[in-house]
Design a protein around this motif. Structure first.
Motif, PDB file in Angstrom:
ATOM      1  N   THR A  71      14.597 108.060 -16.361  1.00  0.00           N
ATOM      2  CA  THR A  71      13.665 108.717 -17.271  1.00  0.00           C
ATOM      3  C   THR A  71      14.332 109.019 -18.607  1.00  0.00           C
ATOM      4  N   TYR A  72      15.580 109.438 -18.545  1.00  0.00           N
ATOM      5  CA  TYR A  72      16.350 109.712 -19.765  1.00  0.00           C
ATOM      6  C   TYR A  72      16.488 108.450 -20.619  1.00  0.00           C
ATOM      7  N   LEU A  73      16.796 107.312 -19.990  1.00  0.00           N
ATOM      8  CA  LEU A  73      16.949 106.061 -20.727  1.00  0.00           C
ATOM      9  C   LEU A  73      15.657 105.670 -21.433  1.00  0.00           C
ATOM     10  N   ALA A  74      14.536 105.946 -20.810  1.00  0.00           N
ATOM     11  CA  ALA A  74      13.245 105.556 -21.364  1.00  0.00           C
ATOM     12  C   ALA A  74      12.874 106.348 -22.615  1.00  0.00           C
ATOM     13  N   SER A  75      13.612 107.410 -22.906  1.00  0.00           N
ATOM     14  CA  SER A  75      13.293 108.205 -24.088  1.00  0.00           C
ATOM     15  C   SER A  75      14.472 108.349 -25.050  1.00  0.00           C
ATOM     16  N   HIS A  76      15.577 107.643 -24.759  1.00  0.00           N
ATOM     17  CA  HIS A  76      16.749 107.692 -25.628  1.00  0.00           C
ATOM     18  C   HIS A  76      17.261 106.274 -25.881  1.00  0.00           C
ATOM     19  N   TYR A  77      17.436 105.950 -27.136  1.00  0.00           N
ATOM     20  CA  TYR A  77      17.871 104.603 -27.491  1.00  0.00           C
ATOM     21  C   TYR A  77      19.394 104.511 -27.545  1.00  0.00           C
ATOM     22  N   TYR A  78      19.931 103.437 -26.981  1.00  0.00           N
ATOM     23  CA  TYR A  78      21.354 103.111 -27.082  1.00  0.00           C
ATOM     24  C   TYR A  78      21.483 101.654 -27.498  1.00  0.00           C
ATOM     25  N   ASP A  79      22.528 101.369 -28.253  1.00  0.00           N
ATOM     26  CA  ASP A  79      22.790  99.991 -28.653  1.00  0.00           C
ATOM     27  C   ASP A  79      23.444  99.197 -27.528  1.00  0.00           C
ATOM     28  N   ALA A  80      24.056  99.915 -26.581  1.00  0.00           N
ATOM     29  CA  ALA A  80      24.673  99.257 -25.431  1.00  0.00           C
ATOM     30  C   ALA A  80      24.735 100.239 -24.272  1.00  0.00           C
ATOM     31  N   VAL A  81      24.568  99.711 -23.060  1.00  0.00           N
ATOM     32  CA  VAL A  81      24.737 100.500 -21.844  1.00  0.00           C
ATOM     33  C   VAL A  81      25.809  99.800 -21.018  1.00  0.00           C
ATOM     34  N   ILE A  82      26.869 100.528 -20.698  1.00  0.00           N
ATOM     35  CA  ILE A  82      28.059  99.966 -20.075  1.00  0.00           C
ATOM     36  C   ILE A  82      28.282 100.611 -18.706  1.00  0.00           C
ATOM     37  N   GLY A  83      28.736  99.815 -17.749  1.00  0.00           N
ATOM     38  CA  GLY A  83      29.065 100.353 -16.438  1.00  0.00           C
ATOM     39  C   GLY A  83      29.834  99.344 -15.624  1.00  0.00           C
ATOM     40  N   VAL A  84      29.895  99.562 -14.316  1.00  0.00           N
ATOM     41  CA  VAL A  84      30.614  98.645 -13.428  1.00  0.00           C
ATOM     42  C   VAL A  84      29.617  97.974 -12.486  1.00  0.00           C
ATOM     43  N   PHE A 125      18.295  98.978 -14.129  1.00  0.00           N
ATOM     44  CA  PHE A 125      17.111  99.632 -14.679  1.00  0.00           C
ATOM     45  C   PHE A 125      17.186  99.716 -16.201  1.00  0.00           C
ATOM     46  N   ALA A 126      18.396  99.841 -16.743  1.00  0.00           N
ATOM     47  CA  ALA A 126      18.541  99.834 -18.195  1.00  0.00           C
ATOM     48  C   ALA A 126      18.088  98.495 -18.765  1.00  0.00           C
ATOM     49  N   ARG A 127      18.421  97.419 -18.061  1.00  0.00           N
ATOM     50  CA  ARG A 127      18.017  96.090 -18.537  1.00  0.00           C
ATOM     51  C   ARG A 127      16.501  95.927 -18.484  1.00  0.00           C
ATOM     52  N   GLN A 128      15.861  96.539 -17.502  1.00  0.00           N
ATOM     53  CA  GLN A 128      14.403  96.464 -17.394  1.00  0.00           C
ATOM     54  C   GLN A 128      13.719  97.341 -18.439  1.00  0.00           C
ATOM     55  N   ILE A 129      14.378  98.438 -18.829  1.00  0.00           N
ATOM     56  CA  ILE A 129      13.773  99.406 -19.734  1.00  0.00           C
ATOM     57  C   ILE A 129      13.943  99.011 -21.195  1.00  0.00           C
ATOM     58  N   TYR A 130      15.149  98.566 -21.557  1.00  0.00           N
ATOM     59  CA  TYR A 130      15.456  98.321 -22.974  1.00  0.00           C
ATOM     60  C   TYR A 130      15.094  96.904 -23.417  1.00  0.00           C
ATOM     61  N   PRO A 131      14.847  96.727 -24.736  1.00  0.00           N
ATOM     62  CA  PRO A 131      14.575  95.393 -25.290  1.00  0.00           C
ATOM     63  C   PRO A 131      15.839  94.528 -25.262  1.00  0.00           C
ATOM     64  N   PRO A 132      15.701  93.198 -25.426  1.00  0.00           N
ATOM     65  CA  PRO A 132      16.847  92.285 -25.343  1.00  0.00           C
ATOM     66  C   PRO A 132      17.967  92.596 -26.325  1.00  0.00           C
ATOM     67  N   ALA A 133      17.653  93.228 -27.461  1.00  0.00           N
ATOM     68  CA  ALA A 133      18.677  93.515 -28.467  1.00  0.00           C
ATOM     69  C   ALA A 133      19.741  94.488 -27.951  1.00  0.00           C
ATOM     70  N   VAL A 134      19.413  95.272 -26.938  1.00  0.00           N
ATOM     71  CA  VAL A 134      20.364  96.224 -26.366  1.00  0.00           C
ATOM     72  C   VAL A 134      21.278  95.494 -25.377  1.00  0.00           C
ATOM     73  N   GLU A 135      22.582  95.654 -25.572  1.00  0.00           N
ATOM     74  CA  GLU A 135      23.559  95.041 -24.668  1.00  0.00           C
ATOM     75  C   GLU A 135      23.667  95.874 -23.384  1.00  0.00           C
ATOM     76  N   VAL A 136      23.513  95.223 -22.236  1.00  0.00           N
ATOM     77  CA  VAL A 136      23.739  95.889 -20.950  1.00  0.00           C
ATOM     78  C   VAL A 136      24.815  95.073 -20.230  1.00  0.00           C
ATOM     79  N   PRO A 148       6.939  99.718 -11.938  1.00  0.00           N
ATOM     80  CA  PRO A 148       8.190 100.182 -12.564  1.00  0.00           C
ATOM     81  C   PRO A 148       8.350 101.694 -12.437  1.00  0.00           C
ATOM     82  N   LEU A 149       9.571 102.139 -12.177  1.00  0.00           N
ATOM     83  CA  LEU A 149       9.820 103.567 -12.004  1.00  0.00           C
ATOM     84  C   LEU A 149       9.578 104.343 -13.297  1.00  0.00           C
ATOM     85  N   VAL A 150       9.882 103.696 -14.414  1.00  0.00           N
ATOM     86  CA  VAL A 150       9.597 104.308 -15.716  1.00  0.00           C
ATOM     87  C   VAL A 150       9.070 103.221 -16.640  1.00  0.00           C
ATOM     88  N   LYS A 151       8.351 103.618 -17.667  1.00  0.00           N
ATOM     89  CA  LYS A 151       7.830 102.665 -18.632  1.00  0.00           C
ATOM     90  C   LYS A 151       8.957 102.179 -19.535  1.00  0.00           C
TER      91      LYS A 151
END
Length: 345
Positions: free
Chosen positions: A283-296, A303-314, A199-202
């Motif tokens: 790297t930023y995502l791995a040290s900052h918590y968000y309740d949701a990550v949105i994009g196209v 990578f957000a889905r790999q980094i964050y727990p299931p409770a975070v919406e991606v 993994p690129l980041v933990k």
């Protein structure tokens, strides 16, 4: 500088490639002299020089030719001298790049081993996000163009272009002996050449504080209208769609991460707070918590889905509006997003 037994050289053009180079240096090239070269000016902010034995910015010949006559040609030769000085004398040279058909990188395959006195040279491919899930065969026109680049050797013997066929990044070329791939992403490369990176980041360790009731989301920007992926009228509708989703999920605080090639911040609304991480986004995502990550269709969602727990919406938006190159490309990308657990709005 004394002669090195082995030098690992990395040409990088994005934060993702930079993180991949770090993982290769740590896990596959231990003991080698580590040399980093970046050719996108914006990467300077995330490069940590102390982590490399040598590093430098490399001007792209077409975009930054030297002044005067034949400036592009002279820049190519100057770049070879610059990188040869960074690498130094060595026995084995391992060249890493995400693509090898571009003239700015290809000429190093022939010129650099000779300039550094290397007896052995290996060329290996860096992963490049979603681009790396599919093969892109060289057209007849591109293959003819390769041969025209050989003409530079008439004026500069070191500028010998290495022609090849098949996949344009060089995965089928005889000089390529390894292709690094990312965990969780499929690929179409020969199994005997593919090497899986860690993994690129933990996984994220920063959780939302219990005393903070306000939810926060990150919207990941990317150029859509300016690259022809989306109509201007559809952009406004897409922005409204994202805004409504955020309201429906009780999210009022929104951060916006702009893409380097998106100066207009196409997806940003006036109430979105711009963030500009000093490190790579992953790297930023791995040290900052968000309740949701949105994009196209940004690879950052994967990578957000790999980094964050299931409770975070991606969540990926707007795929019914995007102009994909082909139906096959759309199906391939959708399968990747599905397999990684990214939701579609």
């Amino acid at each position: 500088m004394s002669r090195s037994e082995r030098v690992a050289l990395y040409f990088v053009a994005s934060p993702l490639q930079y993180l991949a180079a770090k993982r290769i240096a740590e896990n596959f090239e231990q003991g080698a002299r580590q040399v980093l070269v970046w050719y996108k000016p914006g990467l300077m902010s995330i490069v940590k020089a102390e982590e490399w034995d040598a590093c430098s910015y490399l001007p792209w010949p077409r975009l930054e030719p030297l002044p005067g006559l034949f400036g592009r040609h002279r820049r190519l030769r100057e770049n070879i001298r610059l990188v040869a000085a960074l690498v130094g004398s060595c026995e084995t040279l391992v060249i890493h790049s995400a693509v090898f058909d571009t003239e700015a990188i290809n000429y190093f395959l022939h010129a650099l081993p000779k300039a550094c006195g290397a007896s052995h040279m290996h060329a290996r491919i860096l992963p490049d996000g979603l681009i790396s899930i599919r093969r892109y065969p060289l057209s007849l026109g591109k293959r003819i163009l390769q041969h025209t680049r050989k003409m530079r050797r008439m004026f500069a013997p070191e500028l010998k272009y290495r022609c090849f066929s098949g996949d344009r990044i060089g995965s089928d070329a005889p000089f390529c002996d390894r292709i690094y791939v990312l965990p969780g992403l499929p690929n179409e490369y020969p199994a005997e050449k593919a090497a899986l990176l860690p993994p690129l980041v933990k996984a994220v360790t920063v959780l939302r504080a219990k005393d903070i009731s306000e939810k926060c989301a990150l919207v990941v920007g990317q150029p859509l209208v300016d690259t022809g992926l989306l109509k201007e009228s559809d952009m406004h509708a897409l922005s409204e769609e994202i805004s409504k989703w955020l309201v429906d999920h009780g999210i009022k605080k929104v951060h916006y991460k702009a893409h380097p090639k998106d100066p207009r911040h196409e997806l940003r609304r006036p109430d979105y707070q711009l963030v500009a991480p000093a490190d790579a986004l992953e790297t930023y995502l791995a040290s900052h918590y968000y309740d949701a990550v949105i994009g196209v269709r940004s690879s950052a969602l994967l990578f957000a889905r790999q980094i964050y727990p299931p409770a975070v919406e991606v969540v990926a938006f707007g795929w019914d509006r995007i102009n994909f190159k082909s139906r096959q490309e759309q199906e391939d990308m959708r399968n990747v997003f599905d397999s990684c657990g990214v939701r579609f709005a």
